[in-house]
Design a protein around this motif. Structure first.
Motif, PDB file in Angstrom:
ATOM      1  N   ASP A  65      -5.610  -0.221   0.634  1.00 26.73           N
ATOM      2  CA  ASP A  65      -6.768  -0.687   1.389  1.00 26.73           C
ATOM      3  C   ASP A  65      -7.941  -0.944   0.452  1.00 26.73           C
ATOM      4  OD1 ASP A  65      -5.516  -0.578   3.820  1.00 26.73           O
ATOM      5  OD2 ASP A  65      -6.092   1.521   4.187  1.00 26.73           O
ATOM      6  N   HIS A 101      -9.816 -13.134  -5.786  1.00 26.09           N
ATOM      7  CA  HIS A 101      -8.834 -13.332  -4.713  1.00 26.09           C
ATOM      8  C   HIS A 101      -7.450 -12.870  -5.159  1.00 26.09           C
ATOM      9  CE1 HIS A 101      -6.480 -15.640  -1.679  1.00 26.09           C
ATOM     10  NE2 HIS A 101      -7.507 -15.306  -0.902  1.00 26.09           N
ATOM     11  N   LYS A 133       7.537  -2.610  -5.059  1.00 28.86           N
ATOM     12  CA  LYS A 133       6.373  -3.365  -4.622  1.00 28.86           C
ATOM     13  C   LYS A 133       5.656  -4.108  -5.747  1.00 28.86           C
ATOM     14  CE  LYS A 133       5.174  -0.148  -0.866  1.00 28.86           C
ATOM     15  NZ  LYS A 133       4.085   0.707  -0.341  1.00 28.86           N
ATOM     16  N   ASP A 187      -3.174  -5.940  -1.841  1.00 33.80           N
ATOM     17  CA  ASP A 187      -2.459  -6.086  -0.568  1.00 33.80           C
ATOM     18  C   ASP A 187      -0.958  -5.922  -0.765  1.00 33.80           C
ATOM     19  OD1 ASP A 187      -4.862  -6.539   0.660  1.00 33.80           O
ATOM     20  OD2 ASP A 187      -4.664  -8.734   0.689  1.00 33.80           O
ATOM     21  N   SER A 188      -0.419  -6.478  -1.856  1.00 35.28           N
ATOM     22  CA  SER A 188       1.022  -6.368  -2.122  1.00 35.28           C
ATOM     23  C   SER A 188       1.455  -4.914  -2.254  1.00 35.28           C
ATOM     24  CB  SER A 188       1.386  -7.121  -3.408  1.00 35.28           C
ATOM     25  OG  SER A 188       1.095  -8.495  -3.272  1.00 35.28           O
ATOM     26  N   GLY A 239      -0.094  -2.457  -0.720  1.00 37.09           N
ATOM     27  CA  GLY A 239      -0.475  -1.715   0.479  1.00 37.09           C
ATOM     28  C   GLY A 239      -1.684  -0.833   0.271  1.00 37.09           C
ATOM     29  N   LYS A 294      -7.288  -9.138  -5.098  1.00 31.94           N
ATOM     30  CA  LYS A 294      -7.150  -8.622  -3.721  1.00 31.94           C
ATOM     31  C   LYS A 294      -5.724  -8.799  -3.234  1.00 31.94           C
ATOM     32  CE  LYS A 294      -8.685  -7.092   0.259  1.00 31.94           C
ATOM     33  NZ  LYS A 294      -7.444  -7.033   1.050  1.00 31.94           N
ATOM     34  N   HIS A 295      -5.059  -9.910  -3.574  1.00 28.20           N
ATOM     35  CA  HIS A 295      -3.657 -10.119  -3.238  1.00 28.20           C
ATOM     36  C   HIS A 295      -2.786  -9.026  -3.854  1.00 28.20           C
ATOM     37  CE1 HIS A 295      -2.790 -13.713  -0.895  1.00 28.20           C
ATOM     38  NE2 HIS A 295      -3.891 -14.265  -1.411  1.00 28.20           N
ATOM     39  N   GLU A 335     -12.531  -6.567   2.032  1.00 25.64           N
ATOM     40  CA  GLU A 335     -12.098  -7.951   2.134  1.00 25.64           C
ATOM     41  C   GLU A 335     -12.963  -8.851   1.239  1.00 25.64           C
ATOM     42  OE1 GLU A 335      -9.471  -9.119   3.713  1.00 25.64           O
ATOM     43  OE2 GLU A 335      -8.963  -7.050   4.308  1.00 25.64           O
TER      44      GLU A 335
END
Length: 865
Positions: free
Chosen positions: A125, A113, A159, A120-121, A123, A116-117, A128
């Motif tokens: 792809d 998890h 970022k 996402d931070s 950007g 994955k964060h 999920e």
């Protein structure tokens, strides 16, 4: 349990943290990449070998990889793919932790998890993460992260602050919790003594501690994980000081691949020669057993057919047949070099046994992984590698009625058949035993269960087990080799290219090795002329590797060094001198002795006898050529050449030389020392070597004493006294000892030791070969020393010395002349032995009644004539 490779990178991360978020983030990427590769390598290292080469396929995949995607796929394969069935059961916890579905609150879920964060931070792809996930997903997500940032993408500095926090959390969850990193890891380095230096990579490495005390097991230097036994981690390189850790990083070329350190960014080349062959299923061996039992003479057998080109070796065949048929040795082992003919001999013996009634069935199990063909060695698929595969093959062959019973287990069934076979007495043949997964374990298993009248026949290059009856398979006899050459030359149509003297040289240089002979004849056919044999051998690297690499790799470091030392000097070397030189370098004589024995046992070296019966050690031509190639790339090359330089001081013993002497080699060695001392060298540099030679070959002390006597100095004579006494401790009664006593007397005289002088003469007088006249001279000397009071000892000591000499003279009194008896009488008179003195005078006068010395003695008051 923290892993040293990861800790080194964390130190880099701490430094990067002080620089910028961008630098910190990229340092964390390095840690994650190292963590990923360490896990994959740990799992691959825990795969056992199998006939379909699943482990090799994964190793080949990651070496060819230029990104992390193939690494992630290799992990998946080792956990749930075709390779997973060969993962050690000892790693079931690791496998479970990586494959089970985990919900929020577990470390696996938190690691995935957080990763994955991080994506996402930035950007990026990515798939999920469901409410339950396995840890395998972490590897595929990290491959995406690496490829989109460090690999192929560009990351905006703004970022990365949050991304770095998430990535750090994810990596920490993984490193701190996964069972693989709670195992004990260590770097094993085998010293020349044979014992291991164990450097812990994790906080604790107690499970490796036994290796510090023993030298029997052979593990190559490298990084290991403990999984029931030490398991070598492939491609993860370091050193005994853990200076750095290098991981495969793509760039696989002709023979090398790139390795990188994630702690320092240093790079180096890795050796990829063992992985040049493409993965995939290999063809079966020419000597793989048949798939079913068939009639062979009076027996049932699945053994392959014996080649029509087989050359009979009657002496070995009879010996093997005798020990295979007897009821004393349950396990018989044919031990010899690769290509020496062990498999063919085993098949021939099976044919001989099939005509008798000793066995009902002759069963063949092959682990051969290389066929030695005319065109060179060719890799093949082993048929059986483990107890389970052996058991399954046996069940397939005999198809027992109980096969369909519920709970039937092949291994248990086979174990019972080894003990008491339903077919009757059986001979089980295990060919190429050294290439099974774990030869020691397999041998112990067989040895535990087999019972007479069942028997086991093993063929192997290596023998790390005890309890069997070994039969050494050496080269062919001259007649056998000539028959092989004639048959092969006829097949190749080159008989007219082979004069008799070339055939003789070929047999000598090949040491009767059948495969080497065939290969060299193939080279003659290729060149259409009888070429120089040494050049032909040197040009076939793949042959040298096939014949020697596996055996060489199994040697202790000391044995490898001994082998290369012999290769550095193309001459037969006195064993005692070889061990003396190597002890100077290695420091442990027992390990050096074991090293030489190992080379002889594996036929990497040969033993020759000097005229004195002392061992000389030499390498056969083919082994010599292989050894030189190893020497050229050895990090110990300089030290080995220095040792070889000392051995060269002994001079050369050619292969063709029949009568050679160790004493002459020692004289040559001492002459070399003298010449070097003339150029500023010191004798002390060679003292340990000379003294060890002397301890094993006492005549060396005589040569050494002569060297020091020639110095003509007091120090030289004192050294010579010590060396002469060292010789005389071993031999004090032979004609050679008589000369040694004489030299000792001379050295004592030169140093003013008159007691030592006369003692040496008295001891010399006891030797039967010494002329009686020398006994008289000794008596004269003793008389003179007593008269002049030059012996600084008491009256009792003088009397004992004189009496000792008189006793010797008495034993040989028939040889004495009148003058000799006069000297004996004077000595007896000085010792106050008047009765013996009178007897000598009477005997002397009976031989010469005009002898002036005896007449004078007859007038002495205590003499009764």
């Amino acid at each position: 349990m923290a892993h040293a490779a990861i800790i080194q990178i964390q130190k880099r991360i701490e430094s990067a943290k002080q620089d910028s978020d961008f630098t910190y983030f990229y340092a964390l990427l390095l840690e994650g990449e190292a963590l990923l590769k360490t896990t994959v390598l740990g799992l691959i290292g825990s795969l056992v070998n199998d006939p379909d080469r699943q482990r090799y396929r994964l190793e080949h995949k990651i070496l060819k990889a230029d990104g992390l995607g193939p690494w992630s796929m290799a992990l998946e394969d080792s956990l749930i793919g075709p390779a997973s069935q060969f993962l050690l059961t000892d790693l079931s916890t690791e496998k479970n932790e990586l494959t089970k579905l985990c919900a929020k609150g577990t470390w696996q879920y938190e690691a995935v998890h957080s990763l994955k964060h991080c994506l996402d931070s930035l950007g990026i792809d990515a798939e999920e993460v469901p409410s339950q996930t396995d840890m395998k997903r972490w590897f595929s997500l990290f491959a995406v992260l690496r490829n989109k940032t460090r690999g192929h993408g560009a990351t905006m500095p703004g970022k990365v602050a949050q991304a770095a926090l998430d990535l750090k959390k994810s990596i920490s969850q993984f490193h701190n919790n996964h069972a693989l990193f709670k195992r004990q890891w260590a770097y094993l380095y085998r010293n020349l003594s044979g014992k291991y230096r164990v450097t812990p990579i994790t906080e604790n490495a107690d499970q490796f501690a036994e290796l510090k005390k023993e030298s029997d097991r052979s593990y190559p230097n490298g990084v290991y994980i403990f999984a029931g036994t030490p398991r070598l981690i492939p491609f993860l390189e370091s050193d005994a000081d853990l200076t750095d850790f290098f991981y495969p990083n793509g760039g696989f070329g002709k023979k090398t691949f790139e390795c990188i350190s994630y702690a320092t960014d240093n790079k180096k080349e890795g050796d990829g020669t063992a992985h040049l062959m493409p993965p995939g299923t290999l063809p079966s061996s020419e000597t793989q057993g048949l798939g079913e039992l068939d009639e062979l003479g009076k027996c049932f057998s699945n053994a392959p057919l014996l080649s029509n080109e087989y050359i009979s070796r009657p002496v070995l065949e009879a010996q093997i047949k005798q020990f295979t048929e007897d009821d004393r040795h349950p396990i018989v082992t044919l031990l010899g070099r690769g290509g020496i003919g062990k498999t063919s001999l085993a098949l021939k013996v099976l044919n001989l046994l099939s005509g008798g009634t000793r066995f009902t069935a002759l069963l063949w199990f092959s682990a051969r992984d290389v066929d030695l063909q005319f065109c060179g060695p060719k890799p093949v698929k082993p048929h059986v590698l483990s107890p389970e595969e052996v058991s399954r093959l046996y069940v397939t062959l005999v198809a027992p009625a109980s096969l369909k019973d519920p709970g039937f287990r092949s291994r248990e069934y086979f174990e019972k058949q080894l003990t008491r076979n339903e077919l009757g007495p059986c001979l089980f043949v295990f060919d190429n035993f050294e290439t099974t997964q774990n030869p020691e374990e397999l041998f112990t298993w067989i040895d535990t269960h087999v019972r007479l009248p069942n028997k086991i026949l093993i063929t192997t290059r290596l023998r790390d087990f005890k309890g069997d009856y070994p039969i050494e398979v050496g080269g062919m006899t001259d007649d056998e080799a000539r028959e092989l050459i004639d048959t092969t030359a006829g097949y190749l149509k080159i008989r007219d290219l082979l004069p008799n003297d070339y055939i003789t040289e070929l047999i000598q240089q090949a040491e009767g090795h059948p495969y080497v002979i065939k290969i060299l004849l193939g080279e003659v056919a290729k060149e259409k002329r009888a070429g120089h044999i040494e050049r032909l051998v040197a040009g076939r690297d793949e042959i040298l590797t096939a014949l020697f690499e596996r055996t060489y790799a199994s040697l202790s470091p000391c044995a490898q060094r001994t082998f290369m030392t012999l290769a550095a000097w193309n001459s037969a070397v006195p064993r005692v001198a070889l061990e003396a030189v190597l002890q100077k370098s290695v420091g442990e004589i027992l390990e050096v002795e074991r090293a030489v024995d190992l080379l002889l046992q594996f036929s990497l070296a040969e033993r020759r006898k000097s005229v004195e019966g002392m061992d000389f050690i030499a390498l056969p031509l083919v082994a010599l050529t292989f050894g030189r190639k190893k020497l050229n790339i050895s990090p110990f090359q300089s030290a080995i050449k220095a040792d070889a330089d000392l051995l060269q001081m002994l001079g050369t013993v050619n292969r063709s030389e029949v009568h050679f002497s160790l004493a002459k080699r020692i004289d040559y060695f001492l002459g070399s020392i003298t010449r070097r001392m003339g150029k500023g060298d010191t004798y002390e540099k060679y003292t340990p070597i000379v003294e060890m030679i002397g301890r094993h070959f006492p005549p060396a002390w005589l040569s050494l004493a002569r060297l020091h006597m020639e110095e003509g100095t007091r120090a030289g004579y004192e050294k010579a006294q010590i060396e002469l006494r060292r010789y005389l401790e071993q031999d004090y009664t032979s004609p050679v000892a008589a000369e040694a006593w004489l030299n000792l007397a001379h050295c004592c005289f030169k140093t003013g030791d008159m007691l030592g002088d006369i003692h040496a003469f008295v001891q010399r007088s006891k030797i039967a070969s010494v002329p009686f006249a020398d006994l008289t001279n000794t008596a004269r000397l003793l008389n003179d020393l007593i008269r002049r009071q030059m012996l600084n000892v008491g009256a009792d000591e003088k009397r004992a010395l004189g009496q000792e000499l008189l006793d010797v003279m008495q034993l040989r009194i028939d040889e004495a002349s009148a003058d000799d008896l006069a000297q004996a009488a004077w000595l007896a008179l000085r010792l106050r032995n008047y009765e013996r003195a009178s007897a000598y005078v009477r005997l002397g006068l009976s031989k010469d009644n005009d002898n002036l010395y005896l007449l004078k003695l007859s007038g002495e008051p205590n003499i009764k004539v």
